[in-house]
Design a protein around this motif. Structure first.
Motif, mmCIF file in Angstrom:
data_model
loop_
_atom_site.group_PDB
_atom_site.id
_atom_site.type_symbol
_atom_site.label_atom_id
_atom_site.label_comp_id
_atom_site.label_asym_id
_atom_site.label_seq_id
_atom_site.Cartn_x
_atom_site.Cartn_y
_atom_site.Cartn_z
ATOM 1 N N GLN A 48 0.824 -1.209 0.000
ATOM 2 C CA GLN A 48 0.000 0.000 0.000
ATOM 3 C C GLN A 48 0.860 1.261 0.000
ATOM 4 O O GLN A 48 0.520 2.257 -0.647
ATOM 5 C CB GLN A 48 -0.939 0.001 1.207
ATOM 6 C CG GLN A 48 -1.957 -1.125 1.188
ATOM 7 C CD GLN A 48 -2.734 -1.181 -0.117
ATOM 8 O OE1 GLN A 48 -3.515 -0.290 -0.431
ATOM 9 N NE2 GLN A 48 -2.522 -2.236 -0.892
ATOM 10 N N GLY A 97 0.608 3.714 -3.090
ATOM 11 C CA GLY A 97 0.237 5.077 -2.717
ATOM 12 C C GLY A 97 1.264 6.087 -3.192
ATOM 13 O O GLY A 97 0.917 7.146 -3.739
ATOM 14 N N TRP A 113 -12.432 6.346 -11.014
ATOM 15 C CA TRP A 113 -12.101 6.416 -9.586
ATOM 16 C C TRP A 113 -13.256 7.020 -8.795
ATOM 17 O O TRP A 113 -13.515 6.613 -7.657
ATOM 18 C CB TRP A 113 -10.830 7.227 -9.370
ATOM 19 C CG TRP A 113 -9.588 6.525 -9.817
ATOM 20 C CD1 TRP A 113 -8.715 6.934 -10.784
ATOM 21 C CD2 TRP A 113 -9.086 5.267 -9.348
ATOM 22 N NE1 TRP A 113 -7.712 6.017 -10.934
ATOM 23 C CE2 TRP A 113 -7.907 4.990 -10.065
ATOM 24 C CE3 TRP A 113 -9.519 4.357 -8.382
ATOM 25 C CZ2 TRP A 113 -7.158 3.839 -9.847
ATOM 26 C CZ3 TRP A 113 -8.769 3.202 -8.178
ATOM 27 C CH2 TRP A 113 -7.607 2.964 -8.905
ATOM 28 N N LEU A 125 -17.588 2.102 -3.029
ATOM 29 C CA LEU A 125 -17.012 1.822 -1.714
ATOM 30 C C LEU A 125 -17.806 2.480 -0.605
ATOM 31 O O LEU A 125 -17.982 1.925 0.485
ATOM 32 C CB LEU A 125 -15.556 2.310 -1.660
ATOM 33 C CG LEU A 125 -14.543 1.559 -2.529
ATOM 34 C CD1 LEU A 125 -13.190 2.247 -2.454
ATOM 35 C CD2 LEU A 125 -14.429 0.108 -2.098
ATOM 36 N N ASP A 161 -7.908 7.007 3.673
ATOM 37 C CA ASP A 161 -8.095 5.636 4.127
ATOM 38 C C ASP A 161 -9.042 5.585 5.322
ATOM 39 O O ASP A 161 -9.908 4.710 5.421
ATOM 40 C CB ASP A 161 -6.745 5.027 4.507
ATOM 41 C CG ASP A 161 -6.581 3.602 4.006
ATOM 42 O OD1 ASP A 161 -7.512 3.089 3.360
ATOM 43 O OD2 ASP A 161 -5.525 2.994 4.257
ATOM 44 N N HIS A 196 -9.831 5.258 0.010
ATOM 45 C CA HIS A 196 -8.604 4.471 -0.117
ATOM 46 C C HIS A 196 -7.425 5.422 -0.104
ATOM 47 O O HIS A 196 -7.516 6.566 -0.557
ATOM 48 C CB HIS A 196 -8.594 3.642 -1.400
ATOM 49 C CG HIS A 196 -7.609 2.515 -1.350
ATOM 50 N ND1 HIS A 196 -6.292 2.671 -1.678
ATOM 51 C CD2 HIS A 196 -7.742 1.203 -0.995
ATOM 52 C CE1 HIS A 196 -5.654 1.517 -1.548
ATOM 53 N NE2 HIS A 196 -6.511 0.608 -1.126
ATOM 54 N N ILE A 215 -8.745 -3.389 -4.515
ATOM 55 C CA ILE A 215 -9.647 -2.707 -3.595
ATOM 56 C C ILE A 215 -10.977 -3.455 -3.536
ATOM 57 O O ILE A 215 -11.536 -3.667 -2.451
ATOM 58 C CB ILE A 215 -9.865 -1.247 -4.032
ATOM 59 C CG1 ILE A 215 -8.550 -0.466 -3.937
ATOM 60 C CG2 ILE A 215 -10.935 -0.575 -3.170
ATOM 61 C CD1 ILE A 215 -8.631 0.934 -4.523
ATOM 62 N N GLN A 269 -10.436 -6.610 -1.444
ATOM 63 C CA GLN A 269 -10.244 -6.304 -0.025
ATOM 64 C C GLN A 269 -11.532 -5.852 0.641
ATOM 65 O O GLN A 269 -11.790 -6.170 1.809
ATOM 66 C CB GLN A 269 -9.159 -5.228 0.129
ATOM 67 C CG GLN A 269 -7.768 -5.671 -0.273
ATOM 68 C CD GLN A 269 -6.887 -4.505 -0.680
ATOM 69 O OE1 GLN A 269 -7.193 -3.346 -0.382
ATOM 70 N NE2 GLN A 269 -5.787 -4.798 -1.362
ATOM 71 N N LYS A 270 -12.335 -5.109 -0.091
ATOM 72 C CA LYS A 270 -13.585 -4.592 0.476
ATOM 73 C C LYS A 270 -14.736 -5.591 0.368
ATOM 74 O O LYS A 270 -15.852 -5.298 0.804
ATOM 75 C CB LYS A 270 -13.980 -3.286 -0.221
ATOM 76 C CG LYS A 270 -12.962 -2.160 -0.067
ATOM 77 C CD LYS A 270 -12.818 -1.713 1.368
ATOM 78 C CE LYS A 270 -11.866 -0.510 1.473
ATOM 79 N NZ LYS A 270 -11.720 -0.034 2.866
#
Length: 443
Positions: A106, A110, A216, A223, A288, A293, A401, A404-405
């Motif tokens: 990450q 990032g 995005w 999300l 985050d 994110h 993402i 993970q979510k």
């Protein structure tokens, strides 16, 4: 003496095992020293694999280094190394150590998005506005239209999307995945070929930046609304919008003195670099924390960095470490989550092929047609379609993402990894065939 040799062999043989106290259902746990040993071992193996596969891809296939690193991540995961040598793969990448690898990945992705933000040129949005807007709209509308058609089919197959996900959220997520363009790779191809000021370069960069921004934003919306209730959605959307607005409105003014200082000194001092990294970490942390994110925070902080000596010094000092050391950790972490063996039936293989073909037609085909309608010649339009169809690292970020979510399952994740790799690998040779070689042909 034999006892000493036997003891040494036993100790050396257990160096990769756990040496901590007993844990539930295990005889031992991993102590901090064990995690440290694995971390450095993993880094060394990751770097070796990325360099070797990257070199092979560049030497024999004409692919950028980053494409080889994407493939190396899959090679180190359960799809190849874990399939052929499962015990070895499990010893190198035990589950107990993956949280550290995740944190490093990450940080790497990032920082990479932060660097991408420092290279974003707003002047591309003003040039060729009409043609770029037509290509951009086509590059968004067609993928989301295809997603509307594909999503009911994918929801009917168990394990692809999370149980209970709404058709609207599933459609939005899939549409964002198909609409995404590998903007950093697109920029690199255009820059390496000296096409930055050409009709193709300006149009593709502008359309690609806009399409990624929309994708995005859609991801952020998914999300914020997926499975967390109204409080989570309000915090995510409200917090993300407020922080982005603060950074975009106040960031340039607050960072301007730092930019002037670096201009005067001619290089970036340790103090100035620390300020930059603090700003990056703060922005990544807040994005985050509100539930979006970290990469969003890193990207917008990079966008507002004063252009000139400061951004060139940031790229000179930060980019080598981020790209060479940290970013490969992200590719490997993605590879550890990729189970290509889960696409193990005729119906799943056909579904993966359908996603791939639909993605190519929806993105590359739509952008080609839009470029032609906006007045570009056939060769330029083909070049734009080839570049816009590449997904690259950006696709891996967005699907990681989603995994993970809990939006998508491992099987759909594997299908989308395949789509990302294939569309990325085909971008450079297709572009070279339809456009690049003609620009170098003798007149």
């Amino acid at each position: 003496m034999q006892d000493w040799i036997d003891s040494l062999g036993k100790t050396a043989g257990g160096v990769l095992g756990g040496h901590g106290p007993a844990a539930p259902a295990t005889a031992t746990s991993y102590a901090p020293g064990d995690i440290s040993i694995h971390f450095f071992l993993q880094l060394a193996i990751i770097l070796v694999a990325c360099r070797i596969v990257g070199w092979i891809g560049k030497r024999f296939l004409g692919q950028p280094q980053v494409v080889g690193e994407m493939i190396a991540g899959v090679v180190l995961g359960p799809s190849l190394l874990g399939l052929v040598f499962p015990e070895l793969q499990g010893a190198i990448f035990p589950k107990e150590t993956r949280n550290v690898l995740y944190a490093g990945s990450q940080l790497g992705v990032g920082l990479y998005m932060f660097l991408v933000g420092t290279t974003l040129r707003t002047d591309h949005f003003r040039a060729k506005a009409k043609s770029a807007s037509i290509v951009s709209v086509a590059g968004i509308a067609a993928p989301f239209g295809v997603a509307v058609l594909l999503t009911p089919l994918l929801l009917g197959l168990p394990g692809l999307f999370a149980p209970g996900i709404s058709q609207a959220n599933a459609t939005l997520f899939l549409g964002a995945c198909i609409a995404l363009t590998a903007f950093p790779m697109l920029a690199r191809i255009i820059t390496e070929r000296g096409l930055g000021d050409s009709a193709l370069g300006t149009l593709a960069l502008t359309a690609g930046a806009f399409d990624d921004a929309v994708s995005w934003c859609v991801l952020a919306l998914v999300l914020a609304t997926f499975g967390g209730g109204p409080g989570v959605a309000i915090l995510a959307i409200g917090g993300g919008v407020v922080w982005a607005a603060l950074v975009l409105l106040l960031g340039p003014r607050l960072l301007a003195p730092l930019g002037r200082r670096v201009e005067r000194e001619g290089s970036i001092s340790h103090f100035a670099l620390a300020i930059v990294l603090i700003a990056f970490c703060t922005s990544a942390l807040l994005m985050d924390a509100v539930g979006i994110h970290a990469i969003f925070g890193g990207f917008i902080m990079g966008v507002v960095m004063p252009r000139g000596r400061l951004t060139s010094e940031i790229q000179r000092t930060v980019e080598p470490l981020a790209v060479v050391l940290l970013l490969p950790m992200f590719f490997t972490y993605s590879g550890l989550n990729t189970r290509l063996d889960m696409v193990n039936s005729g119906s799943l293989l056909l579904t993966a092929l359908l996603i791939l073909i639909a993605s190519i037609v929806a993105k590359g085909g739509a952008c080609y047609l839009a470029a032609r309608l906006s007045g570009e010649d056939n060769r330029t339009a083909l070049g734009i379609g080839a570049l816009m169809n590449s997904r690259g690292l950006m696709e891996l970020i967005i699907i990681n993402i989603g995994l993970q979510k809990g939006i998508i399952g491992p099987t759909l994740f594997a299908m989308l990894v395949l789509m990302a790799i294939v569309t990325t690998v085909m971008a450079t040779p297709v572009f070279e065939f339809v456009y690049g070689r003609h620009t170098r042909a003798p007149r």
